[in-house]
Scaffold this active site. Structure first.
Site, PDB file in Angstrom:
ATOM      1  N   ASP A 266       0.860  -1.172   0.000  1.00 50.78           N
ATOM      2  CA  ASP A 266       0.000   0.000   0.000  1.00 50.78           C
ATOM      3  C   ASP A 266       0.905   1.235   0.000  1.00 50.78           C
ATOM      4  O   ASP A 266       2.135   1.143   0.097  1.00 50.78           O
ATOM      5  CB  ASP A 266      -0.981  -0.034   1.188  1.00 50.78           C
ATOM      6  CG  ASP A 266      -2.192   0.865   0.927  1.00 50.78           C
ATOM      7  OD1 ASP A 266      -2.157   1.684  -0.014  1.00 50.78           O
ATOM      8  OD2 ASP A 266      -3.177   0.768   1.674  1.00 50.78           O
TER       9      ASP A 266
ATOM     10  N   GLU B 112     -10.089   7.457   4.073  1.00 56.65           N
ATOM     11  CA  GLU B 112      -8.917   7.041   4.849  1.00 56.65           C
ATOM     12  C   GLU B 112      -8.735   7.882   6.118  1.00 56.65           C
ATOM     13  O   GLU B 112      -9.691   8.391   6.695  1.00 56.65           O
ATOM     14  CB  GLU B 112      -7.659   7.064   3.978  1.00 56.65           C
ATOM     15  CG  GLU B 112      -7.778   6.163   2.750  1.00 56.65           C
ATOM     16  CD  GLU B 112      -6.471   5.975   2.054  1.00 56.65           C
ATOM     17  OE1 GLU B 112      -5.532   5.475   2.674  1.00 56.65           O
ATOM     18  OE2 GLU B 112      -6.384   6.328   0.874  1.00 56.65           O
TER      19      GLU B 112
HETATM   20  C1  BGC Z   1      -5.099   3.145   0.196  1.00 59.73           C
HETATM   21  C2  BGC Z   1      -5.407   2.077  -0.817  1.00 59.73           C
HETATM   22  C3  BGC Z   1      -5.296   2.638  -2.217  1.00 59.73           C
HETATM   23  C4  BGC Z   1      -3.933   3.267  -2.412  1.00 59.73           C
HETATM   24  C5  BGC Z   1      -3.732   3.842  -3.798  1.00 59.73           C
HETATM   25  C6  BGC Z   1      -3.831   3.906  -0.132  1.00 59.73           C
HETATM   26  O1  BGC Z   1      -3.648   5.002   0.699  1.00 59.73           O
HETATM   27  O2  BGC Z   1      -5.023   2.568   1.470  1.00 59.73           O
HETATM   28  O3  BGC Z   1      -6.680   1.556  -0.596  1.00 59.73           O
HETATM   29  O4  BGC Z   1      -5.525   1.652  -3.165  1.00 59.73           O
HETATM   30  O5  BGC Z   1      -3.784   4.311  -1.462  1.00 59.73           O
HETATM   31  O6  BGC Z   1      -4.482   4.965  -4.002  1.00 59.73           O
END
Ligand code: BGC
Length: 748
Positions: A308, A518
């Protein structure tokens, strides 16, 4: 058609027949083997490096709109660092045409100017439709899709998303989120399919098949590679705050959190993204046990494991299990991460090169990772044609796609209360629309829409209505007034809303949350913000009936106003068609059929879930006492269950058990009901849950119509994770429950 590098073309034409692999492939294709043999260490390490689009754009590190690729930075990434993958949107959503230009520019350099002409693997977060493409078809976010209890709609969402993402020239979608939503504070709850592992597993399978196709042949203009994320245990932080520690015993991990990933692997998911955080003090990015032993060894996953965002670096900077950034790279790569979402510099590339040269990471490990990445590129057809399928963008956001999203929104919206059958509203009633989510497209869609946070209201296309606009269109502007009263967290003018309510026959209060995504969505209080509660309390004083429409990504506590409202509709984050769908349900054009895929708590500190243990519902002090339980949802008609029949009352090893039940629509209008089958293991060596969902079916019945629904339970459905952390089925009594009916059988 634009074509890649001539050298590769020769190889790839010879290998066209290899382009479509099933889920059970074990080795590498001849093309990939041949290519690997010709690659330098630098070229290989570059393939494992994923950067974010903004790094190759003009103005970086400042975001500039409109976004423009900086040719020099792009060449640096692809020619100097041999970067294999790029992700993200850069600034905000682009049109399909702009995406096609961006991808073409990138693939031109990758395939025509690099030594081996290896195409770039572009990845994007398209979690409820192609959210980073302007005008895309936008479905409800996954918690809403789960509320449909209709895997066919989830499958359709996968198909539509695959088509619209691929139309942009993007072959890889970082979706689905298969974390289980058992911590309602967590700001990503809405990205999950809810609290139950079985429901989430059914949806996981449907979605992966929708994105990748039934045969997992992803080399097509309507297919993309799926990415099951965030493996494993990311969704259960003790504090409820994103990216903070989870403490999950092995038994619980396997019982609740592993099954959807297992389902996705069985469905052939091509890639897996790693949990950004930790379980029991072990960051998953540095855990050979979780990545190698469990995911690859036990589940048999053979695709690409991607980190991630910045999470290899985070092993040093945040989690502090690596004393240096270089040690972090070593830990992650040796634990099994194949590709690093670095994503805003080239540190991973530099450090990994050093590590291999020093012998701290064997080149065989690099070959293993790069082999998988190249294999994926081949399966996606990128060696044949890495360019956007220009002629295939015709169905982008077409009427049929939008109708599917509307259907999903209709079926997701969940009627939680309807005193005196206030709903559906009669034509001609005077309506006050109020509340902070009534007139905002961003609230309907949530994060990962247009921008990461989804909060740029001004950028949302206006071709789908807000809730207010849809109500005005349905009822007639002259009898609908609007006074927002409050913003999500701030009073605007409650008095004006109350004055307007006095002139209305009914008040529709659209409450909930502003978009978030997030960590910025962290909260320390699950209760709905105070100004919104005050608004409803003040409106209720007028005695004009109040309908609550909840537009929210997690169940914000509304207990103090629930009694004051005559009706409550849970809309979740219903997507671009959500305004229309809410209006269609309010006015009875559509009969609601959504059921909660989560428990709606009554109090912030009472977060007991539906499949709790007996001790959690033992007496008046310990009770499962949510405001609305998992699986709950009303209809404008009524249903009755009868004749629950098991084909045997004793089941032996290897047997299956047939269950049938008859359901009748006892009301006056057609409706859909979700028949839910729960199983209770009455006594077991590990304290059993009161009930567990094992099967469900959504059926549509006309007034008076009845149907007999049949389910088959197998031995594995009786299993649980036993004292030694392995699945076990123990002899004894089991109860099958459907609706208010129950039958007991014995497993011997
Ligand atoms: C998130 C993921 C995402 C990735 C790319 C991360 O911060 O946790 O779910 O796919 O970013 O955007």
């Amino acid at each position: 058609m634009k074509r890649p590098h001539a050298l590769l073309l020769m190889v790839s034409l010879a290998m066209v027949t290899q382009a479509c692999f099933g889920a059970s492939r074990t080795g590498l294709s001849p093309l990939v083997t041949e290519l690997l043999g010709r690659m330098s260490l630098e070229e290989k390490v570059g393939q494992m490096t994923q950067i974010s689009l903004e790094l190759v754009c003009k103005g970086y590190p400042l975001t500039r709109e409109p976004l423009e690729i900086d040719p020099e930075s792009l060449r640096r990434a692809l020619l100097e660092y041999h970067v294999g993958s790029i992700l993200n949107v850069g600034s905000s959503a682009h049109t399909v045409q702009r995406w096609q230009e961006l991808i073409t520019t990138i693939q031109d350099v990758a395939t025509k100017e690099t030594r081996l002409g290896i195409p770039v693997l572009y990845g994007i977060d398209a979690v409820h439709g192609a959210g980073y493409t302007l005008g895309a078809t936008l479905f409800p976010q996954h918690v809403g899709m789960a509320a449909t209890w209709n895997p066919d709609l989830v499958h359709k969402e996968g198909q539509v998303t695959a088509y619209e993402v691929r139309a942009c020239g993007i072959p890889w979608n970082f979706s689905p989120v298969l974390d289980i939503g058992r911590q309602p504070l967590w700001p990503r709850l809405w990205e999950t399919f809810g609290e139950d592992p079985y429901l989430a597993s059914v949806m996981a399978r449907a979605y992966v098949r929708g994105l990748q196709g039934e045969d997992n042949c992803v080399n097509g203009a309507d297919r993309v590679a799926a990415c099951a994320k965030h493996y494993l245990g990311y969704s259960f932080p003790l504090t409820g705050k994103d990216r903070t520690p989870a403490w999950i015993p092995e038994r619980m991990l396997r019982e609740y959190f592993l099954p959807p990933f297992q389902a996705a692997v069985e469905a052939g998911v091509k890639t897996v993204m790693v949990n950004s955080s930790e379980i029991n003090g072990i960051p998953i990015h540095a855990s050979p046990y979780h990545l190698r032993d469990l995911l690859r060894g036990e589940l048999g996953f053979s695709g690409v494991i991607v980190s991630d965002w910045a999470d290899i670096k985070n092993l040093h900077e945040r989690e502090r299990v690596a004393a240096s950034p270089k040690e972090a790279v070593r830990l992650a790569v040796m634990a099994g991460v194949d590709m690093s979402m670095v994503p805003l510099d080239y540190s991973f590339y530099d450090l990994l090169l050093e590590l291999v040269r020093e012998g701290a990471v064997p080149e065989s490990r690099i070959d293993e990772a790069v082999g998988r990445i190249l294999q994926l590129k081949e399966e996606l057809g990128l060696f044949q044609d890495p360019y956007p399928p220009v002629e295939n963008a015709k169905r982008f956001a077409c009427a049929a796609h939008r109708q599917s999203a509307l259907q999903a929104a209709w079926e997701s919206i969940t009627l939680l209360k309807n005193s005196g059958n206030l709903l559906p509203l009669s034509p001609g009633v005077k309506i006050l629309v109020t509340g902070p989510t009534a007139h905002k497209r961003s609230s309907l869609n949530g994060g990962w829409t247009i921008t990461w946070q989804g909060d740029r209201e001004e950028l949302y296309p206006k071709d789908t209505p807000t809730i207010l606009e849809a109500i005005q269109a349905a009822a007639g502007r002259e009898i609908v007034s609007f006074a927002p009263g409050v913003e999500v967290n701030r009073e605007v003018d409650i008095k004006a809303a109350v004055a307007a309510a006095r002139k209305a026959d009914v008040v529709i209060a659209c409450l909930g949350e502003d978009p978030y995504c997030e960590t910025p969505g962290n909260i320390s209080e699950l209760t709905l913000p105070e100004p919104q509660l005050r608004l409803v309390a003040a409106l209720a004083e007028t005695k004009v009936p109040v309908v609550l429409v909840l537009v929210e990504g997690r169940p914000r506590i509304i207990t103090s106003i629930a009694d004051k409202a005559k009706a409550i509709l849970m809309a979740y984050l219903p997507g671009a068609q959500g305004g229309q769908a809410v209006a269609d349900i309010l006015f009875g054009k559509v009969n609601p059929s959504g059921k909660l895929p989560i428990t709606y708590p009554r109090a912030c500190n009472d977060l007991t879930l539906y499949d709790h243990k007996y001790s959690e519902n033992a007496n008046s002090f310990n009770r499962y006492n949510p405001l609305f339980p998992f699986g709950f949802g009303l209809s404008y008609t009524s249903f009755a269950y009868r004749d629950l029949v098991l084909d045997k009352d004793r089941m032996r090893r290897g047997d299956s058990l047939s269950v049938s039940v008859t359901i009748q629509n006892t009301g006056k209008r057609a409706g859909k009901e979700v028949v839910q089958l729960y199983l209770s293991d009455l006594y077991a060596s590990v304290t059993p849950s009161v009930r567990r969902l094992k099967r469900f079916a959504k059926v549509e019945l006309g007034p008076g119509e009845e149907r007999t629904v049949r389910f088959t339970l197998r031995e594995a459905d009786l299993s649980f994770i036993g004292p030694d952390n392995r699945p076990v089925v123990e002899p004894g009594e089991f109860a099958v429950r459907v609706g208010d009916l129950e039958k007991v059988f014995v497993f011997e």
